[in-house]
Design a protein around this motif. Structure first.
Motif, short mmCIF file in Angstrom:
data_model
loop_
_atom_site.label_atom_id
_atom_site.label_comp_id
_atom_site.label_asym_id
_atom_site.label_seq_id
_atom_site.Cartn_x
_atom_site.Cartn_y
_atom_site.Cartn_z
N GLN A 1 0.84 -1.19 0.00
CA GLN A 1 0.00 0.00 0.00
C GLN A 1 0.88 1.25 0.00
O GLN A 1 2.10 1.17 0.07
N SER A 2 0.21 2.38 -0.10
CA SER A 2 0.94 3.64 -0.14
C SER A 2 1.24 4.12 1.28
O SER A 2 0.82 3.51 2.26
N LEU A 3 1.97 5.22 1.35
CA LEU A 3 2.27 5.82 2.64
C LEU A 3 1.12 6.73 3.04
O LEU A 3 0.65 7.53 2.24
N PHE B 1 0.55 11.01 -1.02
CA PHE B 1 1.17 10.07 -1.93
C PHE B 1 0.12 9.39 -2.79
O PHE B 1 -1.00 9.12 -2.34
N GLY B 2 0.48 9.07 -4.01
CA GLY B 2 -0.35 8.21 -4.82
C GLY B 2 -0.22 6.77 -4.34
O GLY B 2 0.59 6.48 -3.47
N PRO B 3 -0.98 5.87 -4.90
CA PRO B 3 -0.97 4.47 -4.46
C PRO B 3 0.29 3.71 -4.86
O PRO B 3 0.56 2.64 -4.33
N GLY B 4 1.06 4.27 -5.78
CA GLY B 4 2.30 3.62 -6.19
C GLY B 4 2.14 2.70 -7.38
O GLY B 4 1.06 2.13 -7.61
N PHE C 1 6.37 6.18 -6.36
CA PHE C 1 5.25 6.97 -5.84
C PHE C 1 5.29 8.38 -6.42
O PHE C 1 6.33 9.04 -6.41
#
Lengths: 115, 117
Positions: free
Chosen positions: A42-44, B107-110, B91
């Motif tokens: 998942q993202s930060l 941040f975006g989800p990556g 990201f």
């Protein structure tokens, strides 16, 4: 070299233990530091903003009594995960920035695993 | 509220191929900053680029290039002649406001990039 030092890099402990993570600004004074959490794949997500000499600001849904933040000096912020449980297992990363207009510097993160 | 979308969850390419990672953002502010970070398997975040909303000039740094298009609210990242060491999660991030990068830093989800030998 590193601008922000985060320690420890990895923690494995039993459920119910409290864990303290340190974030140090090495080259500059940081009145504000930030704590993020990243679950696997998942993202930060920003958890809280740590303010030197005052109370931290927590994001919605983050329990302030669970995640204690102390920013007692201009170079050190600590995040304590109190009575940690397996669902608290995550990657925690701190950041700060030296001056307005400068990009954030991130610590290398702490991988917390609660058994 | 601001938002960052990275539609590509995972991308796999063969070494030496070019690859573009997409980033679309939403913000109501006229002043904002866009970022790209690389997160290798070891976990640390590696800063790649920062771009402010008033600078639409594209940038090239070695094999990396960035295309900022305010008209489409996009800030895409291209790796030319990809290498195995480029394998990481990338990201895209957005920070609103004139100078404070902390608050409202999203941040975006990556995008997980795998470069195969």
């Amino acid at each position: 070299g590193a601008v922000v030092s985060q320690h420890p890099s990895r923690v494995i402990c039993k459920s119910g233990t409290s864990v303290k993570i340190e974030c140090r600004s090495l080259d500059f004074q940081a009145t504000t530091m930030f704590w993020y959490r990243q679950f696997p794949k998942q993202s930060l997500m920003l958890m809280a903003t740590s303010n030197e000499g005052s109370k931290a600001t927590y994001e919605q849904g983050v329990e302030k009594d669970k995640f204690l933040i102390n920013h007692a000096s201009l170079t050190l912020s600590t995040l304590t995960v109190t009575s940690a449980h397996p669902e608290d297992s995550s990657f925690y990363i701190c950041s700060t920035h030296p001056l307005s207009g400068q990009p954030q510097h991130f610590g290398d993160g702490t991988r917390l695993s609660i058994l | 509220a601001q938002k960052v979308t990275q539609a590509q969850t995972e991308i796999s390419v063969v070494e030496k191929e070019d690859v573009t990672l997409d980033c679309v953002y939403e913000t109501r502010d006229t002043t904002y900053y866009l970022f790209w970070y690389k997160q290798p398997p070891s976990g640390e975040l590696v800063f790649l680029i920062r771009r402010n909303s008033f600078d639409e000039q594209n940038e090239i740094s070695g094999r990396y290039s960035w295309n900022f298009q305010k008209s489409t609210s996009s800030f895409n990242f291209t790796i030319t002649a990809s290498q195995v060491v480029d394998s990481a999660v990338y990201f895209c991030a957005l920070s609103e406001g004139a100078g404070n990068y902390g608050q409202n830093f999203v941040f975006g989800p990556g995008t997980r990039l795998s470069v195969l030998p």
